[in-house]
Structures are given as structure tokens and as C-alpha cells.
Enzyme design. Structure first.
Site, PDB file in Angstrom:
ATOM      1  N   ASP A 189      47.332  37.227  53.539  1.00 33.39           N
ATOM      2  CA  ASP A 189      46.588  37.774  53.750  1.00 33.39           C
ATOM      3  C   ASP A 189      45.680  37.894  55.267  1.00 33.39           C
ATOM      4  OD1 ASP A 189      44.094  38.772  52.158  1.00 33.39           O
ATOM      5  OD2 ASP A 189      43.300  36.718  52.329  1.00 33.39           O
ATOM      6  N   HIS A 207      45.508  38.612  44.761  1.00 36.14           N
ATOM      7  CA  HIS A 207      44.507  37.743  44.937  1.00 36.14           C
ATOM      8  C   HIS A 207      43.418  37.834  44.994  1.00 36.14           C
ATOM      9  CE1 HIS A 207      45.249  39.806  49.074  1.00 36.14           C
ATOM     10  NE2 HIS A 207      44.137  39.343  49.241  1.00 36.14           N
ATOM     11  N   GLU A 233      37.977  38.118  42.566  1.00 39.48           N
ATOM     12  CA  GLU A 233      36.778  39.017  43.914  1.00 39.48           C
ATOM     13  C   GLU A 233      36.023  39.317  43.401  1.00 39.48           C
ATOM     14  OE1 GLU A 233      35.725  35.867  45.789  1.00 39.48           O
ATOM     15  OE2 GLU A 233      33.814  36.940  45.916  1.00 39.48           O
ATOM     16  N   ASP A 234      37.227  40.845  43.467  1.00 39.29           N
ATOM     17  CA  ASP A 234      36.796  42.628  43.922  1.00 39.29           C
ATOM     18  C   ASP A 234      36.512  43.378  42.282  1.00 39.29           C
ATOM     19  OD1 ASP A 234      35.926  41.829  46.149  1.00 39.29           O
ATOM     20  OD2 ASP A 234      38.046  42.341  46.892  1.00 39.29           O
ATOM     21  N   ASP A 292      58.799  30.153  84.023  1.00 39.52           N
ATOM     22  CA  ASP A 292      59.379  30.182  82.761  1.00 39.52           C
ATOM     23  C   ASP A 292      59.084  31.171  82.207  1.00 39.52           C
ATOM     24  OD1 ASP A 292      56.913  28.497  83.063  1.00 39.52           O
ATOM     25  OD2 ASP A 292      59.073  26.916  82.405  1.00 39.52           O
ATOM     26  N   HIS A 317      46.114  47.000  50.361  1.00 43.89           N
ATOM     27  CA  HIS A 317      46.201  45.435  51.417  1.00 43.89           C
ATOM     28  C   HIS A 317      46.647  44.165  50.238  1.00 43.89           C
ATOM     29  CE1 HIS A 317      44.415  41.789  52.848  1.00 43.89           C
ATOM     30  NE2 HIS A 317      44.045  41.633  51.439  1.00 43.89           N
TER      31      HIS A 317
HETATM   32 MN    MN Z   1      42.982  39.976  50.948  1.00 44.09          MN
END
Ligand code: MN
Length: 743
Positions: free
Chosen positions: A139, A72, A76-77, A259, A48
């Protein structure tokens, strides 16, 4: 999965000076940090951030942004901390990753209040460095591309947030291709039926469309090259979401859309853009109203192109965008393109060179305007309204008399224009000239209008403007000004009430004295205290007690003398007398001295008139305080007043204070009994009209064979005017009787 060297090569292709070691370190660090984590799809999690970084190489972003993209999700993870990123990759990348961590958990489509607060945090984080937003967009794009792996019940929310916030933001940043892809992916999820319908129709027409695209492309090329203009012509089918939006906006069916294909003509210079336009217009008839020159007046996101629609080969409507190669890059890459066509300063490689180029872009200016809005202290709801309005609306371009360009959302009025120039101009606007002609301020503006705003320092914005204005800036400013004006009104009323209450017990009033007792009243300023009294939240008796502690005695004396519980409301006694003996002249003198002057609803007090009361100047009147709403005025004879008999504290002594030349009319009601014959109604309205009174409404209340009874809502200057109208009607042959309601 992309290999380490592939990523580095991609970056080096557009930036030979990129820090290869940095990219390698970030790649390895992120891969190790995410370890064996898996995505919902079953892929290793590291795929990712790697894809996100790859998307950003398409925008040709600097090495720091690519490294931040790789990292990024680490804070957090994984076990990673900001300090560790700072130490290993420097504080520039540390700040980027921290910014991304801050906004990751913000739900931007949740309940309204939370959404507003979240959006506020979001904007603050992305405005610090626009690169945070670019990584966030990449992201989101990758998450949308892999939406099918996300649990069903979460997909809609993510897709809605994408349509609501991220796709418009990509547009705002000028990254057209990303906006379109985000929209298409989200549309498919949010409205699968519509998506299938349009995609299906497009598929059946594909062959015909392809043929048309081929023919028109050829015709355009021939015409341009015959005039010696080298041009690249690209035709394409529109995307389902943009077709859907057009169907919704114009309320037309798919068949009515003429159009669904569009063309881009790419030429070598700005001059050539206008030459190509001339050739196209000479060859095919142009559709009026569709030509837009975004080259001389760019969109706020720096987008520049010529737009036109012509009736082309085979009588088909053909939409054209004409631009140079460079403008095309700006249109597709937006904010990121600012690094492509400018010479980069020497220290750009590892410094803030690219971010400073980004800082010069229109998209970035828009972000900093958002931050200014936050600083102006708007409530989160107002901020949300502003941001969403700004995100969703197309632009019109107008000019000041000196030629300054003001870009406004479509549908904007002269009021918005005035506020866009300056809040003070908006707050004092009284009229405007559009293209030299006097027009009302509520006029909608069109592209190219020259607008001159006339101001008067005596003017305050009308609260009604808020509904007319479309820009968040104007609406917020009008709301602020209205709030301030209302507050002044309440404070003015409070001052009158307090002054009178104090004088009534024979004491002097001064602001200084009030200031000294503010803490006792729990108020922070004199104006606050007076406004609280004016709103009915603080009683004048409490203020009096605070100002003059000896008032307690006075109160008792008065109470025993008058036999009433609350002393200073001796006013109530006076009012009671008036109420019971209408027309008594006994307390005229008192009325003049102590009563609060009423100047109609346009005056400077929070005043309204009882809906069925019909008080007109000349009537003897009573004011009733309603907390939070100010004074309601009743004529003394109104039967409604008995509802307030047991609330003496709400009664206020008031008197009319109307200027001779005051233009305000006052509503009242009369009952007319007229003979039932042809022309009666016409005769009555004629008499009223000839005497300069307005009829608001006529209601037949009773009909018999011989008579009609009607209730007429009338607007008059004052009691004298009303009486004159009544007596003229009485003297009319078809009228049997006239009386005033509540009269
Ligand atoms: Mn992400």
C-alpha cells in the site's frame, strides 16, 4: 487498469490452487464499494487497491492476502463493515482487512510520545499476522509511486515516515527490492538537492560505469568458467540513496566513493558459493575487513550471502555478493520467499499454511520479539527507542563459549551481549573475556568474537552502562534495574528515618504496624511508603502520627519542653547545638545511637556530597533532605548550612560508617600559599602524590611577585589522611601556609 482475469492469472501462475472465485468476488466487491471515488490523481479509487494487489502478486502471496489487498480500504472509506467482510469472505480475510484499517490512521512520525504509542499499536496489529504488514508495505509503495499527486504539504511527512519506518521494515522483512524502491522514492522527496546531485553525477558517469560493469562482469565470468563453475554475474550501479547513506556514514564526498557499482554472482549450490569466493580471492587481492560470511551466520531477516571486496581489473574496488538462486530469492523476497521453496502443507490453499511458514522465518521472530518487549511493560518511549535502533542498525555476530550465536547491532558492547543472552546475566555481569582475553564490559564487539560473561550475584548494573549499551533490550533492562536500585535506596533511607523517628518518641517500629495504616497514608505497600519518606514526599511525622495516633500528645509535650513547633525534630535542636558549638562532645552518645550511617556514594542510600562542602570521613557531618534527590552531606562547619536554618524538617542526623578497606576517596579542597620560585608546584604535587592523595585540579587564585596562592582539589581517604597531607605541606620549605577550605 488491470483486468479481473489478468489478476487471477497472475496468482494462478505461481499458485495453481488459488481460489479463483474468491479473487473474483473480492475484485468485484471492492470495485463496487469504492464506486465513483477518485484518487488525487483523478484515477478511479479502485485502481489503488488493484495496484496494491498486483504488487503482492510479485511477492507471490496467497489468495487470502491478495483478496485482503483488494479490500484493504473498504472498511475505512466505504460503507463496508468488518461483519460484512467476515460474512462474504470469511474471518481470515476479515481479520486482515480489520488489521489494515486499524493501522491506517496511525501517524508514525508525529510528536514523540504519540509516535511511540502509535508505533506500539502498529506493531501489535502487524504482529498478529505478518501478512497485514506485507499488504501495508505494498500500500505504501503504491502511494509513494503516486506521491506527486498528493498535495505538496503532505508529501514530506509521508516520505519521512517511509524512510523512517516502512523502508527499514521492508528491509527487516527481507524484501530488498521493495526497501530500495521505497528509499529512492522517499529520498527524492525529502532531500531533492542531494538526490539531484547524486543522480546527476551518476548520469555523467553512466557510460564509464557501464563500460566498467561490462569489463568486470566479463573478467569474473572468465575466471569462474575456467574453473568449471557455471555462474550468472549481474553488475549494477548503486542507487542514489544508498550512495548518499554511504557518503553520510563515512563522511566522504562523491569522488572519494570508490564503489558505486556492485556485482552479484549467482551459482548453483552453497558449495559453489565458497568455490567462487576462493577463485575470486585467488585472482584479485581482497580488501581486508570486507569479507562477511552471511551464509554460515545469516542476518536476522534470514539474508544469506557471501560478501567480499577485491581490487579487481583496472585497479577498481569491486564489491561482490555471492549466493545461490534460492538465497537470491530470499534476499529479494524475504519473508514472502518462505512460500516459494518449501513444499506447502496440503491444507495450505485456504488455511494458514503460508502464514505458518512465514511464522518460522527470522523476520517474523523479530516481530514477535517486539511484541515481547511490549509485554515487558516498557514505556512507549523506551519501546520506540528499541524499535528504531533495531530497525536501523547493521548486525555483528558473536558467539557464546558453547558456540551459540548472538546477533547484535553494530557498535554493540559486551554489556549488550550479556543482556542478549539473558537479562539476569546482564544484571549480574562483572567482567568478560573476549576471545579468551579479559576485557572491560564496555568493549565494542566485532564479527566472530567469542564472548564469555563473568557474573556475580552481588552485582547490580551500573547506571552508566545505559549510555554505553546500544540495544534497546539492554538499555531498557539497565534502566529498570537502576530504577529498582534507586527505589531500594530510597526505601532503605525511609526505613532508617521512620525507625529513628518512632524510636525517638519511645515507640516500637514494625512493618506489620506500618502495613495496617497504609490506606491512611495513601500508600499501597510498605516499600512504597518507606520510599516516599526516603524521597522526602512523605514526612516521617505523618507516618508517626498514623502509626501512633496518641503521638499528638507527645508532640505537644515535646514542643512545649523544647519550645519548638515540630516535636520529633528535636534532632534539629541537637544539630543546632553542633552547628553552633563545633567540636562539642556534649551529644556524642546521641549521635551514635540515632544517626543514619553514611557509607559514601557507593553505599546503599541515595547520598551525595555538597559540591563545595568537601566532607571527608572523620568530619562531623549533617544531612539535608532534598525531595526527589535523597540526602546531601555537608561538613558541620559549612557556611552553606545556614540556608537551611528555617527548614528544620530537612535536617537529618548522620554519621560516617566507612570500612577500613573501603576504596572510596572523598573530595576536599585546600588553599596553599607558596613561595614563587621554580619547581614549587612540582614539589607540592610530589608531596601530595607520595602520600597517596589524588590531585583533581589546581587553580592559581592569586599571584604576586613573591607568592602564589593556589586552590587544590584533593581526594583523600579520610580526615586523618587529609591532616597528614596538610601538615607535610606545611613543613615544606617552599610552602608558606596551608588551610582547608571550609575547614
Ligand atoms: Mn490504501
Amino acid at each position: 487498469m488491470m483486468r479481473q482475469y489478468e489478476l487471477v492469472e497472475r496468482v494462478q501462475q505461481y499458485d495453481p490452487d488459488a481460489d479463483e472465485a474468491l479473487l473474483n468476488r473480492a475484485y468485484v466487491y471492492s470495485m463496487k464499494a469504492h464506486g465513483t471515488q477518485k484518487r488525487a490523481s483523478g484515477d478511479p479509487y479502485f485502481s489503488h487497491p488493484l495496484e496494491v494487489a498486483a504488487i503482492l502478486t510479485e511477492l507471490k502471496l496467497d489468495d487470502a492476502t491478495i483478496a485482503a489487498a483488494l479490500l484493504h480500504d473498504t472498511i475505512e472509506d466505504t460503507e463496508t463493515t468488518k461483519e460484512e467482510i467476515d460474512r462474504l469472505f470469511g474471518s481470515e480475510i476479515g481479520s486482515l482487512v480489520e488489521g489494515l484499517t486499524k493501522i491506517r490512521k496511525l501517524d508514525l512520525v508525529s510528536k514523540r510520545a504519540a509516535q511511540a504509542e502509535n508505533l506500539r499499536k502498529f506493531v501489535l496489529a502487524i504482529a498478529e499476522d505478518a501478512r497485514v504488514l506485507l499488504v501495508k508495505l505494498a500500500d505504501r509503495l503504491h502511494n509513494m509511486r503516486t506521491l506527486e499527486f498528493v498535495p505538496e504539504n503532505k508529501r514530506n511527512r509521508i516520505a519521512e515516515e517511509t524512510l523512517d519506518i516502512y523502508a527499514p521494515l521492508a528491509g527487516r522483512m527481507g524484501i530488498q527490492w521493495m526497501r530500495e524502491e521505497l528509499e529512492e522514492l522517499a529520498f527524492r522527496q525529502v532531500n531533492p538537492t542531494a538526490y539531484q546531485l547524486i543522480a546527476g553525477r551518476l548520469a555523467t558517469m553512466r557510460e564509464a560505469n557501464a563500460r566498467a560493469i561490462g569489463e568486470i562482469t566479463e573478467a569474473l565470468k572468465v575466471q569462474l568458467s575456467q574453473s568449471g563453475l557455471g555462474a550468472q554475474v549481474i553488475g549494477r550501479e548503486k542507487r542514489p540513496y544508498s550512495i548518499w547513506r554511504k557518503m553520510e556514514r563515512k563522511s566522504v564526498s562523491f569522488e572519494q566513493l570508490s564503489d558505486i557499482i556492485g556485482f552479484r554472482v549467482i551459482v548453483g549450490s552453497l558449495e559453489a558459493c565458497y568455490q567462487a569466493l576462493g577463485i575470486v580471492h585467488r585472482t584479485w587481492p581482497m580488501v581486508p575487513g570486507r569479507f562477511k560470511d552471511y551464509i554460515s551466520t545469516p542476518k536476522q531477516n534470514d539474508y544469506r550471502s557471501l560478501h567480499t571486496t577485491v581490487i579487481g581489473p583496472g585497479h577498481r574496488r569491486v564489491e561482490l555478493q555471492i549466493r545461490t538462486e534460492e538465497l537470491h530469492a530470499v534476499a529479494e523476497y524475504g519473508i514472502a520467499a518462505h512460500t516459494l521453496y518449501k513444499d506447502r502443507p496440503g491444507e495450505a490453499v485456504n488455511g494458514n499454511g503460508r502464514s505458518s511458514l512465514i511464522a518460522e522465518s527470522g523476520a517474523y521472530r523479530w516481530l514477535s520479539q517486539l511484541v515481547d518487549m511490549l509485554a515487558e511493560g516498557d514505556t512507549p518511549e523506551e519501546f520506540l527507542e528499541h524499535t528504531k535502533l533495531e530497525l536501523f542498525q547493521d548486525q555483528v555476530f558473536c558467539f557464546t563459549p558453547k558456540g551459540g550465536l548472538i546477533a547484535l547491532p553494530r557498535g554493540a558492547t559486551a554489556i549488550d551481549f550479556a543482556y542478549a543472552v539473558h537479562t539476569d546475566i546482564g544484571n549480574t555481569a562483572i567482567g568478560c573475556k573476549i576471545n579468551g582475553k579479559l576485557e572491560p564490559l564496555i568493549s565494542e564487539l566485532h564479527n566472530g568474537d567469542e564472548v564469555e560473561i563473568m557474573t556475580s550475584s552481588a552485582q547490580a548494573p551500573s547506571p552508566a552502562w545505559e549510555a554505553v549499551a546500544v540495544t534497546g533490550k539492554a538499555r531498557a533492562a539497565i534502566r529498570r534495574a537502576t530504577r529498582a536500585a534507586t527505589r531500594r535506596q530510597y526505601a532503605g533511607l525511609g526505613r532508617q528515618i521512620v525507625t529513628r523517628a518512632v524510636e525517638r518518641v519511645g515507640k516500637p517500629y514494625s512493618d506489620e504496624r506500618l502495613k495496617a495504616v497504609l490506606p491512611r497514608l495513601g500508600q499501597s505497600s510498605v516499600e512504597d511508603a518507606l520510599a516516599a519518606v526516603g524521597r522526602g514526599e512523605l514526612s516521617s511525622a505523618d507516618v508517626l502520627r498514623a502509626l501512633h495516633p496518641d503521638y499528638q500528645e507527645l508532640r505537644h509535650q515535646h514542643a512545649s519542653a523544647g519550645g519548638r513547633e515540630d516535636g520529633w525534630f528535636g534532632i534539629r535542636r541537637v544539630m543546632g547545638l553542633k552547628f553552633r558549638i563545633p567540636g562539642s562532645g556534649r551529644d556524642r552518645a546521641k549521635e551514635g545511637r540515632n544517626a543514619i550511617p553514611i557509607r559514601g556514594i557507593q553505599g546503599d542510600l541515595p547520598v551525595r556530597f555538597a559540591p563545595d562542602g568537601g566532607a571527608v570521613p572523620g568530619d562531623r557531618i549533617v544531612g539535608i533532605m532534598t525531595p526527589g534527590q535523597g540526602i546531601t552531606i555537608y561538613p558541620i562547619q559549612s557556611p552553606e548550612l545556614k540556608n537551611f536554618d528555617d527548614q528544620p524538617e530537612r535536617w537529618l542526623d548522620v554519621r560516617w560508617d566507612i570500612d577500613e578497606d573501603d576504596p572510596e576517596r572523598f573530595p576536599t579542597q585546600i588553599v596553599v600559599n607558596a613561595i614563587n620560585e621554580p619547581g614549587t608546584l612540582a614539589r607540592i604535587t610530589q608531596i601530595v602524590g607520595e602520600n597517596d592523595a589524588n590531585i583533581d585540579n589546581i587553580k592559581m587564585t592569586r599571584r604576586s611577585h613573591d607568592f602564589h596562592e593556589m586552590l587544590i582539589d584533593l581526594e583523600v581517604w579520610d580526615l586523618k589522611h587529609l591532616n597528614a597531607v596538610i601538615s607535610l605541606l606545611k613543613n615544606t620549605e617552599v610552602v608558606a601556609s596551608v588551610s582547608r577550605v571550609n575547614g
